[in-house]
Each structure stands twice: as C-alpha cells, then as structure tokens.
Design a protein around this motif. Structure first.
Motif, PDB file in Angstrom:
ATOM      1  N   GLU A 132       0.844  -1.194   0.000  1.00 38.95           N
ATOM      2  CA  GLU A 132       0.000   0.000   0.000  1.00 38.95           C
ATOM      3  C   GLU A 132       0.879   1.243   0.000  1.00 38.95           C
ATOM      4  N   GLU A 133       0.367   2.303  -0.617  1.00 39.21           N
ATOM      5  CA  GLU A 133       1.052   3.595  -0.547  1.00 39.21           C
ATOM      6  C   GLU A 133       1.079   4.076   0.902  1.00 39.21           C
ATOM      7  N   TRP A 134       2.188   4.677   1.305  1.00 37.51           N
ATOM      8  CA  TRP A 134       2.246   5.325   2.615  1.00 37.51           C
ATOM      9  C   TRP A 134       1.896   6.789   2.363  1.00 37.51           C
ATOM     10  N   ASP A 135       0.609   7.010   2.096  1.00 29.68           N
ATOM     11  CA  ASP A 135       0.153   8.311   1.615  1.00 29.68           C
ATOM     12  C   ASP A 135      -0.310   9.222   2.744  1.00 29.68           C
ATOM     13  N   GLY A 136      -0.607  10.445   2.358  1.00 25.50           N
ATOM     14  CA  GLY A 136      -1.159  11.407   3.299  1.00 25.50           C
ATOM     15  C   GLY A 136      -0.145  12.121   4.171  1.00 25.50           C
ATOM     16  N   VAL A 137       1.145  11.872   3.960  1.00 23.25           N
ATOM     17  CA  VAL A 137       2.173  12.535   4.756  1.00 23.25           C
ATOM     18  C   VAL A 137       2.304  13.975   4.259  1.00 23.25           C
ATOM     19  N   ARG A 138       2.156  14.922   5.165  1.00 22.43           N
ATOM     20  CA  ARG A 138       2.224  16.340   4.796  1.00 22.43           C
ATOM     21  C   ARG A 138       3.243  17.073   5.662  1.00 22.43           C
ATOM     22  N   ASN A 139       4.377  16.460   5.809  1.00 26.29           N
ATOM     23  CA  ASN A 139       5.491  17.050   6.541  1.00 26.29           C
ATOM     24  C   ASN A 139       6.703  16.937   5.623  1.00 26.29           C
ATOM     25  N   TYR A 140       7.390  18.057   5.395  1.00 27.67           N
ATOM     26  CA  TYR A 140       8.500  18.055   4.445  1.00 27.67           C
ATOM     27  C   TYR A 140       9.640  17.130   4.863  1.00 27.67           C
ATOM     28  N   GLN A 141       9.958  17.111   6.136  1.00 34.68           N
ATOM     29  CA  GLN A 141      11.060  16.256   6.592  1.00 34.68           C
ATOM     30  C   GLN A 141      10.714  14.777   6.375  1.00 34.68           C
ATOM     31  N   ALA A 142       9.484  14.381   6.714  1.00 38.79           N
ATOM     32  CA  ALA A 142       9.056  12.998   6.505  1.00 38.79           C
ATOM     33  C   ALA A 142       9.042  12.670   5.013  1.00 38.79           C
ATOM     34  N   ARG A 143       8.561  13.593   4.191  1.00 39.76           N
ATOM     35  CA  ARG A 143       8.566  13.371   2.745  1.00 39.76           C
ATOM     36  C   ARG A 143       9.987  13.192   2.226  1.00 39.76           C
ATOM     37  N   ASN A 144      10.901  14.026   2.720  1.00 44.76           N
ATOM     38  CA  ASN A 144      12.296  13.924   2.279  1.00 44.76           C
ATOM     39  C   ASN A 144      12.916  12.591   2.682  1.00 44.76           C
ATOM     40  N   PHE A 145      12.551  12.079   3.843  1.00 42.55           N
ATOM     41  CA  PHE A 145      13.031  10.752   4.233  1.00 42.55           C
ATOM     42  C   PHE A 145      12.524   9.703   3.245  1.00 42.55           C
ATOM     43  N   MET A 146      11.262   9.815   2.831  1.00 40.31           N
ATOM     44  CA  MET A 146      10.732   8.845   1.866  1.00 40.31           C
ATOM     45  C   MET A 146      11.472   8.941   0.534  1.00 40.31           C
TER      46      MET A 146
END
Length: 139
Positions: free
Chosen positions: A26-40
């Motif tokens: 499944e997609e690990w979707d809905g993350v709206r934090n830049y640091q968390a997105r950058n880790f992904m």
C-alpha cells in the motif's frame, strides 16, 4: 540497506490492514510534513521499517519493506507530496512500546525519542538491531 520507522494511528491505518494488503502492499500516503517526505525520497526498494502504532498504543508491532520508491502521492494533486509503497513482512513477537524504547539507554538518541511527532523517520542500524532483539525477531 537503510532502516525506517512508519507511524500510523490504528484508527487511520492499522497493522492488520497493512497485512491484509499482502505482497501488493500500500502507498504510505497522506504525509504532509516536508522532513518525513524527504526521508521517503531517500528510501530504496528493499529497505526495511518498523510499523509503529501511534497515539493510544505507541508501540512497534511489525516489520515492513519498501516495495516502491518515492512517487506522487495519489491522495493529492499537489506535486510537492510524494510517498513510497510498503508491504508487511512479519509481526514482532513482542510489541515494543515507546516506554520500552525510552527505558533502553542505548536508544536515547533515537529519532522516535527525540522527535516523536515525525511520522516517517530513520532508524540507525544499531538501533534496528537492539529493537529487533527486544522484539524477538530477526530482520
């Protein structure tokens, strides 16, 4: 290989729901934090992560694997947001609570201890090994 921790509230997305997706993941979707997105964005296929129930339970309950690198998050039209896909690998034998982690001096520098609000975070290899031992699993 790198190691990560993925946090989700059981009422939003639980370990059981993740397991039910099988190898398709499944997609690990809905993350709206830049640091968390950058880790992904740093994740590679084959990286492993802990699946952590946040809020009420606050415990690591399973191990997941990254099966697709960062791509546009299908839950938004906003191009800034990306996500990875993950699949369940196995449950831990003994869930490891945040209190367990905080009580282990060797984990005092873990991101989960220092910034527990971050929904996607790195786990150092030595932290991974310690938690796997505590949880009764091998990676």
């Amino acid at each position: 290989m790198n190691y990560w921790l993925f946090k989700s509230e059981t009422t939003t997305w639980s370990w059981d729901q993740q397991v039910a997706k099988g190898d398709a993941g499944e997609e690990w979707d809905g993350v709206r934090n830049y640091q968390a997105r950058n880790f992904m964005r740093e994740m590679a296929v084959g990286d492993l992560g802990f699946f952590y129930h946040s809020q009420k339970d606050r415990e690591i309950v399973g191990i997941v694997e990254v099966i697709a690198e960062a791509h546009p998050d299908s839950t938004t039209e906003d191009e800034r947001w990306e996500c990875v896909d993950i699949k369940a690998v196995k449950p831990v034998k003994t869930p490891i609570t945040l209190d367990d982690i905080k009580a282990e001096p060797r984990l005092s520098e873990m991101v989960l201890v220092r910034n527990s609000r971050l929904s996607v975070q790195p786990v150092r290899p030595e932290e991974w090994q310690i938690i796997c031992e505590m949880a009764g699993v091998s990676d």
